[in-house]
Design a protein around this motif. Structure first.
Motif, PDB file in Angstrom:
ATOM      1  N   VAL A   1       8.528  -2.593 -12.161  1.00 56.91           N
ATOM      2  CA  VAL A   1       8.452  -2.514 -10.701  1.00 56.91           C
ATOM      3  C   VAL A   1       7.032  -2.668 -10.150  1.00 56.91           C
ATOM      4  CG1 VAL A   1       9.065  -1.190  -8.627  1.00 56.91           C
ATOM      5  CG2 VAL A   1      10.479  -1.010 -10.668  1.00 56.91           C
ATOM      6  N   LEU A   2       6.113  -1.737 -10.457  1.00 55.10           N
ATOM      7  CA  LEU A   2       4.813  -1.708  -9.793  1.00 55.10           C
ATOM      8  C   LEU A   2       3.642  -1.537 -10.756  1.00 55.10           C
ATOM      9  CD1 LEU A   2       5.538   0.504  -6.667  1.00 55.10           C
ATOM     10  CD2 LEU A   2       4.820  -1.879  -6.658  1.00 55.10           C
ATOM     11  N   GLU A   3       3.822  -1.788 -12.040  1.00 48.09           N
ATOM     12  CA  GLU A   3       2.757  -1.472 -12.994  1.00 48.09           C
ATOM     13  C   GLU A   3       1.465  -2.215 -12.688  1.00 48.09           C
ATOM     14  OE1 GLU A   3       0.810   0.227 -16.253  1.00 48.09           O
ATOM     15  OE2 GLU A   3       2.612   0.752 -15.134  1.00 48.09           O
ATOM     16  N   ALA A   4       1.540  -3.517 -12.427  1.00 46.47           N
ATOM     17  CA  ALA A   4       0.319  -4.268 -12.155  1.00 46.47           C
ATOM     18  C   ALA A   4      -0.372  -3.744 -10.910  1.00 46.47           C
ATOM     19  CB  ALA A   4       0.648  -5.755 -11.990  1.00 46.47           C
ATOM     20  N   GLY A   5       0.424  -3.431  -9.887  1.00 45.75           N
ATOM     21  CA  GLY A   5      -0.149  -2.916  -8.656  1.00 45.75           C
ATOM     22  C   GLY A   5      -0.763  -1.549  -8.817  1.00 45.75           C
ATOM     23  N   ARG A   6      -0.186  -0.728  -9.714  1.00 41.61           N
ATOM     24  CA  ARG A   6      -0.753   0.601  -9.941  1.00 41.61           C
ATOM     25  C   ARG A   6      -2.157   0.511 -10.488  1.00 41.61           C
ATOM     26  NH1 ARG A   6      -1.942   3.913 -13.655  1.00 41.61           N
ATOM     27  NH2 ARG A   6      -1.306   2.499 -15.305  1.00 41.61           N
ATOM     28  N   ARG A   7      -2.352  -0.413 -11.436  1.00 44.53           N
ATOM     29  CA  ARG A   7      -3.680  -0.578 -12.009  1.00 44.53           C
ATOM     30  C   ARG A   7      -4.650  -1.076 -10.940  1.00 44.53           C
ATOM     31  NH1 ARG A   7      -0.741  -2.795 -16.386  1.00 44.53           N
ATOM     32  NH2 ARG A   7      -1.344  -4.905 -15.817  1.00 44.53           N
ATOM     33  N   GLN A   8      -4.181  -1.971 -10.088  1.00 42.63           N
ATOM     34  CA  GLN A   8      -5.036  -2.497  -9.033  1.00 42.63           C
ATOM     35  C   GLN A   8      -5.469  -1.386  -8.082  1.00 42.63           C
ATOM     36  OE1 GLN A   8      -3.546  -6.038  -6.979  1.00 42.63           O
ATOM     37  NE2 GLN A   8      -4.268  -5.188  -5.049  1.00 42.63           N
ATOM     38  N   LEU A   9      -4.538  -0.465  -7.776  1.00 41.58           N
ATOM     39  CA  LEU A   9      -4.852   0.636  -6.873  1.00 41.58           C
ATOM     40  C   LEU A   9      -5.930   1.539  -7.480  1.00 41.58           C
ATOM     41  CD1 LEU A   9      -4.055   2.126  -4.211  1.00 41.58           C
ATOM     42  CD2 LEU A   9      -2.511   3.509  -5.606  1.00 41.58           C
ATOM     43  N   GLN A  10      -5.808   1.823  -8.795  1.00 39.99           N
ATOM     44  CA  GLN A  10      -6.764   2.707  -9.435  1.00 39.99           C
ATOM     45  C   GLN A  10      -8.165   2.076  -9.490  1.00 39.99           C
ATOM     46  OE1 GLN A  10      -4.748   3.561 -13.177  1.00 39.99           O
ATOM     47  NE2 GLN A  10      -4.272   5.606 -12.440  1.00 39.99           N
ATOM     48  N   GLU A  11      -8.194   0.748  -9.645  1.00 39.63           N
ATOM     49  CA  GLU A  11      -9.483   0.076  -9.676  1.00 39.63           C
ATOM     50  C   GLU A  11     -10.187   0.171  -8.335  1.00 39.63           C
ATOM     51  OE1 GLU A  11      -8.423  -3.821 -10.855  1.00 39.63           O
ATOM     52  OE2 GLU A  11      -7.953  -3.290 -12.905  1.00 39.63           O
ATOM     53  N   ASP A  61       0.824  -1.212   0.000  1.00 35.66           N
ATOM     54  CA  ASP A  61       0.000   0.000   0.000  1.00 35.66           C
ATOM     55  C   ASP A  61       0.858   1.262   0.000  1.00 35.66           C
ATOM     56  OD1 ASP A  61      -2.273  -1.513  -0.033  1.00 35.66           O
ATOM     57  OD2 ASP A  61      -2.762  -1.244   2.095  1.00 35.66           O
ATOM     58  N   LEU A  62       1.930   1.249   0.784  1.00 34.04           N
ATOM     59  CA  LEU A  62       2.809   2.412   0.833  1.00 34.04           C
ATOM     60  C   LEU A  62       3.464   2.672  -0.524  1.00 34.04           C
ATOM     61  CD1 LEU A  62       4.532   1.879   4.303  1.00 34.04           C
ATOM     62  CD2 LEU A  62       2.930   3.707   3.711  1.00 34.04           C
ATOM     63  N   MET A  63       3.994   1.614  -1.141  1.00 37.14           N
ATOM     64  CA  MET A  63       4.657   1.775  -2.427  1.00 37.14           C
ATOM     65  C   MET A  63       3.671   2.211  -3.509  1.00 37.14           C
ATOM     66  SD  MET A  63       7.393  -1.347  -2.666  1.00 37.14           S
ATOM     67  CE  MET A  63       8.222  -1.967  -1.219  1.00 37.14           C
ATOM     68  N   LEU A  64       2.507   1.604  -3.524  1.00 32.53           N
ATOM     69  CA  LEU A  64       1.506   1.943  -4.530  1.00 32.53           C
ATOM     70  C   LEU A  64       1.008   3.374  -4.348  1.00 32.53           C
ATOM     71  CD1 LEU A  64      -0.533  -1.384  -4.542  1.00 32.53           C
ATOM     72  CD2 LEU A  64       1.169  -0.648  -6.197  1.00 32.53           C
ATOM     73  N   ALA A  65       0.886   3.812  -3.109  1.00 32.39           N
ATOM     74  CA  ALA A  65       0.440   5.183  -2.842  1.00 32.39           C
ATOM     75  C   ALA A  65       1.469   6.192  -3.341  1.00 32.39           C
ATOM     76  CB  ALA A  65       0.188   5.371  -1.349  1.00 32.39           C
ATOM     77  N   ILE A  66       2.746   5.888  -3.147  1.00 28.76           N
ATOM     78  CA  ILE A  66       3.808   6.776  -3.628  1.00 28.76           C
ATOM     79  C   ILE A  66       3.778   6.850  -5.147  1.00 28.76           C
ATOM     80  CG2 ILE A  66       6.316   7.033  -3.831  1.00 28.76           C
ATOM     81  CD1 ILE A  66       6.483   5.786  -0.982  1.00 28.76           C
ATOM     82  N   LYS A  67       3.677   5.698  -5.788  1.00 31.60           N
ATOM     83  CA  LYS A  67       3.628   5.659  -7.260  1.00 31.60           C
ATOM     84  C   LYS A  67       2.421   6.444  -7.775  1.00 31.60           C
ATOM     85  CE  LYS A  67       4.166   4.122 -11.558  1.00 31.60           C
ATOM     86  NZ  LYS A  67       5.184   4.680 -12.468  1.00 31.60           N
ATOM     87  N   HIS A  68       1.281   6.224  -7.190  1.00 31.63           N
ATOM     88  CA  HIS A  68       0.055   6.885  -7.650  1.00 31.63           C
ATOM     89  C   HIS A  68       0.118   8.394  -7.425  1.00 31.63           C
ATOM     90  CE1 HIS A  68      -4.047   7.211  -8.904  1.00 31.63           C
ATOM     91  NE2 HIS A  68      -4.449   7.698  -7.743  1.00 31.63           N
TER      92      HIS A  68
END
Length: 495
Positions: A485-495, A465-472
């Motif tokens: 690095v975090l592309e799949a997780g970024r999409r998951q966060l936006q969903e 969550d911390l890493m995805l929040a920083i990326k977003h």
């Protein structure tokens, strides 16, 4: 054989007329000598160093100034184009090559190669991100200083890429990773703004340490364009030795003895297996083994000191004599000259390339607590040998800091494509073995494309969550180095 990196990377469609307009504006930004669309010139920039991961790009840009980088980012943001920042393209995990999905613009910083300033009182060097590591080392030497980052690729890699991947290398034991060698950064953000954090301060508690967000982010949060680097006293005395040891456990006992007897002057402590050195001697005929014979395990040790009155050769000889009496060393040679020291290092630095020259290789870049290395090697080697009959295992690396490069060479009776098709399975064995001992699946090579799912697979929910929040927060549209690095997780966060 190459792996198609296009799968799983999102990319919005752009109308041909809009794309043509965007490309023309980007070309104008860098001028006639700062861009290329020629396939032959693009080729070395769209394939990684291993030759396994390949992508494509319609345009290679080589900006000459930070302001040009900022304009490039702003234009790409306006038109919805993705950006792949690139240094020397020496990544081993596909971190600096485009995916080929959608439109990804390559931004290579090779023209930004100036040393901006050297301050021998503050012991700092201010550089452009495109400076070659070897050039920085030479500039430090010219000023009677040392920049201690040491990599086999130092003649090709750029400091911006070293920072973006938090490169490790052979001197981490004494000087730390790249993030430990930096005081300030200049970064172009995903919105086109320039963050000037070029402060040469060793103490600065005014808020968050923002530079650490970008070091190790692999270009997914912004493009590093400049840095203030730490310099150190140039060693006045250096000694290098190659030793045969009866076991990895004995090597660790030898490391402890070296630390105890030198008071922290151990610069490098490298593990070299006999199976790996056989390949170095086979594929690099100029290399010579300084020992009477190859053993199952060898170590390369280096001591250094800025004290001109202390002879590191004498100290090394005394420590190894004590180690021999204790049964920790069966044979050893201490370098008598700089050229001999370099020949010792050529053995170590040839290990990774010799593996690849021997045949298709699957490499793991793991780290475990130093005390766990013998058990890790035993358990992981047994699991690989059981899963891949006839595989040759070459485990080597930075024993002094716990980083092991665990390589498996294709068995003779298996087709290359069949062997490489088991890459995920083999990486899984290596990774789970490392995690079993509280280790990591990426020690110094980064995540890139090869390990882009590692965070979601191996890190806990809070870290994710911390890493995805920083990326977003810093790159909400996912335009910076997509698929890494975090592309799949970024999409998951936006969903």
């Amino acid at each position: 054989m190459t792996l198609d990196m296009k799968a799983g990377v999102s990319g919005e469609q752009i109308r041909p007329d809009r794309l043509a307009e965007a490309l023309e504006r980007l070309k104008e930004t860098v001028g006639p000598s700062g861009w290329s669309t020629h396939p032959g010139l693009l080729e070395p920039h769209v394939v990684d160093w291993t030759g396994v991961m390949r992508g494509s790009s319609p345009l290679l840009l080589k900006p000459a100034r930070t302001e040009e980088v900022a304009t490039i980012v702003s234009i790409c943001r306006e038109y919805g184009l993705k950006i792949v920042p690139q240094g020397g393209n020496t990544s081993l995990v596909g971190g600096a090559v485009p995916s080929g999905k959608g439109v990804e613009i390559l931004v290579n910083l090779a023209r930004m190669n100036k040393v901006r300033a050297v301050d021998t009182i503050n012991d700092t060097m201010t550089v452009d991100a495109g400076c070659l590591l070897a050039s920085i080392q030479a500039e430090a030497e010219k000023n009677e200083r040392l920049f201690p980052l040491r990599l086999a690729s130092e003649g090709n890699c750029q400091i911006g890429g070293n920072l973006a991947s938090n490169a490790g290398g052979s001197n981490v034991l004494r000087y730390g990773n790249t993030r430990d060698l930096v005081l300030g950064l200049e970064v172009v953000l995903a919105d086109g703004r320039i963050w000037n954090g070029m402060r040469g301060l060793r103490k600065d508690n005014m808020g968050y340490d923002l530079k650490q967000l970008f070091i190790g982010s692999e270009g997914t949060l912004g493009i590093i364009t400049g840095a203030v680097l730490k310099l150190f006293a140039r060693p006045a005395s250096v000694a290098t030795a190659v030793c045969a040891v009866p076991s990895v456990k004995a090597a660790l006992d030898l490391l402890a003895l070296c630390k105890q007897r030198t008071g922290g002057q151990v610069t490098a402590f490298e593990l070299m297996p006999g199976t790996g050195l056989e390949l170095v001697l086979k594929h690099f005929p100029a290399c010579r083994l300084p020992l009477e014979r190859l053993c199952e395990w060898q170590v390369l040790i280096e001591f250094s000191s800025s004290d001109e009155t202390a002879s590191q050769q004498e100290r090394m000889t005394a420590v190894l004599a004590e180690a021999y009496e204790a049964g920790l060393v069966s044979d050893a040679v201490v370098s008598a000259s700089l050229s001999q020291s370099r020949s010792f290092w050529a053995l170590r630095e040839g290990l990774a390339e010799a593996d690849m020259m021997e045949g298709p290789t699957i490499q793991g870049d793991i780290a475990v607590p130093i005390s766990s290395i013998p058990d890790f090697l035993e358990i992981c080697s047994a699991a690989i040998s059981e899963a891949v009959k006839g595989a040759r295992i070459i485990a080597f690396g930075h024993l002094g800091d716990g980083n092991i490069h665990f390589g498996i060479i294709q068995p003779d009776d298996v087709l290359p494509e069949d062997f490489l098709a088991r890459s995920d399975e083999i990486h899984g064995i290596i990774n789970h073995s490392a995690l079993r001992f509280g280790g990591t699946v990426s020690a110094e090579h980064g995540l890139g494309t090869l390990k882009a799912g590692a965070v979601l697979k191996y890190r806990g929910e809070v870290e994710q969550d911390l890493m995805l929040a920083i990326k977003h927060s810093l790159d909400p549209s996912g335009m910076m180095n997509p698929g890494k690095v975090l592309e799949a997780g970024r999409r998951q966060l936006q969903e």
